[in-house]
Design a protein around this motif. Structure first.
Motif, PDB file in Angstrom:
ATOM      1  N   ALA A 102     -29.897  17.453   2.340  1.00 33.65           N
ATOM      2  CA  ALA A 102     -29.448  18.714   2.940  1.00 33.65           C
ATOM      3  C   ALA A 102     -28.304  19.343   2.143  1.00 33.65           C
ATOM      4  N   LYS A 103     -27.395  18.506   1.629  1.00 40.23           N
ATOM      5  CA  LYS A 103     -26.230  19.011   0.911  1.00 40.23           C
ATOM      6  C   LYS A 103     -26.478  19.240  -0.580  1.00 40.23           C
ATOM      7  N   GLY A 104     -27.559  18.635  -1.090  1.00 41.04           N
ATOM      8  CA  GLY A 104     -27.761  18.642  -2.535  1.00 41.04           C
ATOM      9  C   GLY A 104     -26.702  17.800  -3.209  1.00 41.04           C
ATOM     10  N   ARG A 105     -26.334  16.673  -2.551  1.00 39.17           N
ATOM     11  CA  ARG A 105     -25.242  15.834  -3.044  1.00 39.17           C
ATOM     12  C   ARG A 105     -25.766  14.784  -4.016  1.00 39.17           C
ATOM     13  N   PRO A 106     -25.048  14.559  -5.133  1.00 36.70           N
ATOM     14  CA  PRO A 106     -25.473  13.507  -6.062  1.00 36.70           C
ATOM     15  C   PRO A 106     -25.474  12.144  -5.365  1.00 36.70           C
ATOM     16  N   PRO A 133     -20.201  13.189   5.208  1.00 36.88           N
ATOM     17  CA  PRO A 133     -19.427  13.948   4.226  1.00 36.88           C
ATOM     18  C   PRO A 133     -19.076  15.296   4.845  1.00 36.88           C
ATOM     19  N   SER A 134     -18.299  16.100   4.154  1.00 39.95           N
ATOM     20  CA  SER A 134     -18.045  17.456   4.624  1.00 39.95           C
ATOM     21  C   SER A 134     -19.378  18.216   4.674  1.00 39.95           C
ATOM     22  N   ALA A 135     -19.511  19.119   5.682  1.00 37.12           N
ATOM     23  CA  ALA A 135     -20.815  19.739   5.967  1.00 37.12           C
ATOM     24  C   ALA A 135     -21.016  21.039   5.195  1.00 37.12           C
ATOM     25  N   ASN A 136     -20.793  20.988   3.884  1.00 32.43           N
ATOM     26  CA  ASN A 136     -21.003  22.142   3.009  1.00 32.43           C
ATOM     27  C   ASN A 136     -22.073  21.802   1.989  1.00 32.43           C
ATOM     28  N   LEU A 137     -22.618  22.819   1.324  1.00 30.87           N
ATOM     29  CA  LEU A 137     -23.472  22.539   0.180  1.00 30.87           C
ATOM     30  C   LEU A 137     -22.591  21.881  -0.874  1.00 30.87           C
ATOM     31  N   PRO A 160     -16.619  25.056  -1.040  1.00 29.58           N
ATOM     32  CA  PRO A 160     -15.459  24.709  -0.211  1.00 29.58           C
ATOM     33  C   PRO A 160     -15.912  24.068   1.101  1.00 29.58           C
ATOM     34  N   SER A 161     -15.134  23.101   1.592  1.00 29.82           N
ATOM     35  CA  SER A 161     -15.480  22.428   2.847  1.00 29.82           C
ATOM     36  C   SER A 161     -15.388  23.416   4.010  1.00 29.82           C
ATOM     37  N   PRO A 162     -16.218  23.192   5.052  1.00 29.28           N
ATOM     38  CA  PRO A 162     -16.241  24.124   6.182  1.00 29.28           C
ATOM     39  C   PRO A 162     -15.135  23.830   7.190  1.00 29.28           C
ATOM     40  N   LYS A 164     -17.790  18.821  -9.669  1.00 27.41           N
ATOM     41  CA  LYS A 164     -17.269  20.139  -9.326  1.00 27.41           C
ATOM     42  C   LYS A 164     -17.113  20.205  -7.809  1.00 27.41           C
ATOM     43  N   HIS A 165     -16.013  20.786  -7.362  1.00 31.41           N
ATOM     44  CA  HIS A 165     -15.669  20.698  -5.957  1.00 31.41           C
ATOM     45  C   HIS A 165     -15.008  21.961  -5.448  1.00 31.41           C
ATOM     46  N   TYR A 166     -15.200  22.247  -4.201  1.00 30.38           N
ATOM     47  CA  TYR A 166     -14.427  23.277  -3.486  1.00 30.38           C
ATOM     48  C   TYR A 166     -14.513  24.645  -4.157  1.00 30.38           C
TER      49      TYR A 166
HETATM   50 MG    MG Z   1     -16.809  17.070   0.455  1.00 33.02          MG
END
Ligand code: MG
Ligand code: TXA
Length: 369
Positions: free
Chosen positions: A69-73, A156-160, A164-166, A254-256
């Motif tokens: 859902a997040k496209g997280r590595p 994890p934080s609920a962002n793509l 930036p975190s929601p 890459k973050h936020y």
């Molecule tokens: Mg996060």
């Protein structure tokens, strides 16, 4: 298509009068969210830091869906959220003495502890590491949801991934609508930046990510705390080299970062020099056709001419500033801003976490006036 799998539900819960955990557990929206989690579908929920996307930490199938859902590595491990210290059985293998002291002082609250991994936590949560990150959030909806599910939640934080975190349910919906079953809306989050992460598996606790609980607050409880060298301010040039490989795997991504390019401007020559420099950059960029935003504080708001000027509040109230940063970065995206200039803050107390996130949002770009 993944994006259109769900008609994502927006479960309002912030208007509940009695926010005691015991009463929230039986709330129909909490019960619905819990039943989806118990069917291995991740659900977003508020914590005191930022919104999280939670799934059963003991089910590999459920946790995989968070990553999708997040496209997280897949090599970036998740934090396991619990509602009582008893829940740690099977999640961690051992609780060192220093960890107990920190739990007693800061839980529930914005402190994540990295501990030896227990046998029940599934592989994808820890990305194969022999440690696991755990925390007990200080938000009644989060605690009620964990209780209602009856199991620890990986979240994890609920962002793509990379965004930036929601800090509001609307941010979650903006990023994950169609990708998740629903979000429990508990209103705006209090801290606004993610939890402090501390590795307590060694002799001396190691600070991996600054957050709401500051280094000096930690040191009052356990004496000396070391800082992961990867957190140095020149992070960008060193953080992917072998010598400075961060212990917290998430730090290398890459973050936020909003869609617009972020430039952090140094405070080294004082507030006045910083502001004059930003205004020069903004003028030049706008002449060249770029849309420009400036993130400042109440005392600087009247100073700038730009397409969008956002105040993060009183410059002396860093806790309020922290709470507003991610929403401000998202607001710049909504306005389709191409270049975002951000004022620096002193690194005392929560300023450390603020500057850590801003520098990452800027992908290491720190401009010196
Ligand atoms: Mg996060
Ligand atoms: O405030 C928070 O911590 C929020 C809310 C939802 O609880 N969660 C959050 O999760 O920020 P996430 O996934 O965005 O960040 C987790 C961080 C990442 O940098 C990850 O690499 C690190 O914790 N982490 C997780 N497990 C770890 C481990 N075993 N060792 C070192 N770092 C770990």
């Amino acid at each position: 298509m993944m994006e259109h799998k769900w008609q994502t539900k927006h479960w309002h819960i912030h208007n509940v009068v009695d926010k005691h955990v015991d009463n929230l557990i039986s709330h129909p929206h909490v019960q619905q969210a819990a039943s989806w989690i118990n069917r291995d579908e991740p659900v977003a929920f508020p914590t005191e830091t930022v919104y999280g996307l939670g799934a059963n930490a003991l089910s590999d199938k459920a946790v995989q869906k968070i990553f999708t859902a997040k496209g997280r590595p897949a090599d970036n491990p998740l934090i396991v959220h619990i509602s009582a210290v008893d829940n740690l059985a099977g999640v961690v293998d051992e609780i060192p003495a220093q960890a107990r002291l920190l739990m007693a002082k800061f839980w529930p609250g914005p402190l994540t502890l990295v501990l030896p991994r227990g046998s029940q936590v599934c592989q994808s949560v820890t990305a194969g590491l022999d440690t696991v990150a755990v925390r007990m959030p200080a938000h009644p909806v989060a605690l009620a949801l964990i209780e209602a599910c009856g199991k620890p939640l990986a979240a994890p934080s609920a962002n793509l991934s990379g965004k930036p975190s929601p800090t509001r349910a609307e941010h979650v919906l903006h990023d994950l609508s169609g990708r998740i079953v629903g979000v429990l809306d508990g209103g705006e989050t209090g801290v606004g930046l993610e939890s402090t992460v501390v590795d307590v598996t060694g002799e001396v606790p190691l600070l991996l990510r600054p957050g709401g609980v500051t280094q000096s607050e930690l040191e009052e409880v356990v004496g000396r705390v070391e800082i992961d060298p990867a957190l140095s301010y020149h992070l960008d040039s060193v953080h992917n080299t072998a010598a400075f490989r961060p212990r917290s795997p998430g730090l290398k991504y890459k973050h936020y970062a909003p869609d617009g390019e972020v430039f952090l401007v140094s405070l080294a020559k004082g507030v006045k020099a910083m502001r004059r420099y930003i205004q020069e950059c903004a003028l030049r960029d706008r002449e060249q056709g770029y849309s420009v935003a400036v993130l400042t504080t109440d005392d600087g708001k009247g100073f700038y001419v730009a397409d969008l000027v956002i105040s993060l509040g009183d410059r002396t109230r860093l806790e309020r500033v922290a709470q507003r940063i991610y929403a401000a970065l998202r607001e710049a995206d909504q306005a389709q801003i191409q270049r975002i200039y951000v004022e620096s803050f002193p690194t005392a107390a929560v300023g450390e976490a603020i500057m850590n996130r801003l520098l990452k949002a800027a992908q290491g770009r720190m401009l010196e006036p």
